[in-house]
Enzyme design. Structure first.
Site, PDB file in Angstrom:
ATOM      1  CD  GLU A 212      42.097  20.004  17.065  1.00 43.86           C
ATOM      2  OE1 GLU A 212      41.535  20.874  16.388  1.00 43.86           O
ATOM      3  OE2 GLU A 212      42.733  20.257  18.124  1.00 43.86           O
TER       4      GLU A 212
ATOM      5  NE  ARG B 152      38.815  32.522  49.733  1.00 43.01           N
ATOM      6  CZ  ARG B 152      38.486  33.724  49.257  1.00 43.01           C
ATOM      7  NH1 ARG B 152      39.419  34.508  48.723  1.00 43.01           N
ATOM      8  NH2 ARG B 152      37.235  34.154  49.298  1.00 43.01           N
TER       9      ARG B 152
ATOM     10  CG  ASN C 139      31.108  55.195  41.227  1.00 43.94           C
ATOM     11  OD1 ASN C 139      30.531  55.463  40.187  1.00 43.94           O
ATOM     12  ND2 ASN C 139      32.061  55.967  41.740  1.00 43.94           N
TER      13      ASN C 139
ATOM     14  CB  SER D   6      27.989  47.850  39.533  1.00 43.62           C
ATOM     15  OG  SER D   6      28.785  46.998  40.337  1.00 43.62           O
TER      16      SER D   6
END
Length: 372
Positions: free
Chosen positions: A57, A212, A306, A308
């Protein structure tokens, strides 16, 4: 029900497009855009670029100057009403003589939460809310979840072959997906407040887990300058204290938070490395709450089967992003995620497909939990 004109929608869409420009830089603040309109013409516009810098704003008001008097403001989030690093935006709109404010949505931040709209109303300014609300929610899904639930918005990234495999049996996984998909991952990392991985992944791949700029999609490079680059916090689960200061993680000067249940000696580690200690019980949920307290809006997860599976099992994943490569790796290759508690098909978690996009030779699927 409030009715908005087609012109209202056009100007709010412009404000949303402006807000999206801040998605890479505003964290922990929300991304906000503002358009000032007078006699059907835009007289000022702007977006919030970075915490501590002018809000959307204020940028729009500065551009409009005297033309702000009598204008209508279209803003993607309720104007703030509190003094923080910058003065209240609601007050700025009042002082500039704006006569009407249309906000895409109310701000759930307890410091705002209707107070901005009330300040405007008390000053005699007509204010309405909920124009293109869904689009506004999407732009700030990380900030909004943190405000509402005290935890970051968790995006779990997985890359797999056509037969659902993530790596060869030997662990070889570079590269399943093509360069365009990996470039898209850089873009997603850049939007994130933090990245989450494990010491197992770090030891196996020795990744930098950084952003990157040179690997960004070409169209992003034109809108996100290299000097603006913001590196996310790297959060590493390291229960056995296997992370060493020689890992590539520490070549990028950005915070690294090592998470475990026991403290360790950090002698030899750079000063941007610190520990987060939790008991093993409910570690993931406690970590999410702690990250929320540390103002992490969006958490991007790159890890093995694992973690995940554990995040899915704990119902902590808000968005599942899967890159599918046109390759077949065979049944001896490693699977996508481990769900040891799942024994019945009827109990399998269901997901809603929200987006499908071809990126180079690969496919990107974006899912959210179904029924949540």
């Amino acid at each position: 029900m409030l009715e908005f004109s087609s012109q209202d929608c056009v100007f709010m869409q412009r404000a949303l497009d402006l807000a999206a420009k801040g998605q890479y830089t505003t964290t922990p603040n929300p991304s906000v855009g503002c358009v000032l309109v007078k006699n059907g013409e835009i007289v000022g516009e702007g977006f919030h670029f970075k915490a501590g810098q002018p809000h959307a704003e204020r940028v729009a008001l500065a551009q409009a100057g005297e033309n702000a008097k009598g204008a209508t403001a279209y803003v993607t989030l309720e104007p703030c009403a509190h003094y923080g690093r910058t003065p209240p935006c609601a007050l700025g709109l009042i002082e500039a003589g704006v006569v009407k404010v249309i906000a895409a949505m109310q701000d759930p931040n307890p410091q705002v939460a209707g107070k901005g709209l009330k300040m405007l109303s008390d000053a005699g300014i007509e204010s309405t809310v909920n124009l293109l609300n869904d689009q506004a929610e999407k732009i700030n899904k990380g900030f909004l979840k943190r405000m509402r639930q005290g935890m970051p918005f968790v995006q779990l990234k997985l890359a797999m072959s056509l037969d659902g495999r993530t790596a060869m049996a030997s662990g070889e996984s570079k590269w399943i997906t093509g360069p365009d998909a990996r470039s898209d991952v850089q873009k997603m990392r850049a939007k994130s407040s933090a990245l989450l991985s494990t010491s197992t992944t770090v030891i196996a791949d020795d990744p930098s887990l950084n952003v990157r700029w040179d690997e960004f999609p070409e169209n992003l490079k034109t809108e996100y300058k290299k000097e603006w680059l913001r590196q996310p916090v790297r959060v590493i689960l390291d229960s056995q204290h296997r992370i060493q200061p020689t890992h590539k993680l520490f070549l990028t000067h950005s915070p690294v938070w090592l998470v475990s249940s026991e403290p360790r000696d950090l002698t030899g580690f750079p000063d941007f490395c610190e520990q987060i200690i939790f008991p093993k019980e409910n570690l993931l949920k406690e970590l999410m709450r702690e990250l929320g307290k540390r103002q992490i809006n969006t958490l991007w997860v790159e890890a093995g089967a694992n973690l995940s599976g554990s995040l899915i099992d704990a119902k902590l994943v808000d968005e599942l992003i899967i890159y599918i490569a046109p390759k077949l790796l065979g049944d001896n290759a490693r699977g996508l995620c481990q769900l040891p508690n799942l024994t019945k098909l009827a109990d399998a978690p269901l997901w809603q497909l929200n987006e499908l996009e071809q990126i180079g030779d690969d496919i990107k699927l974006t899912y959210t939990p179904k029924g949540v």
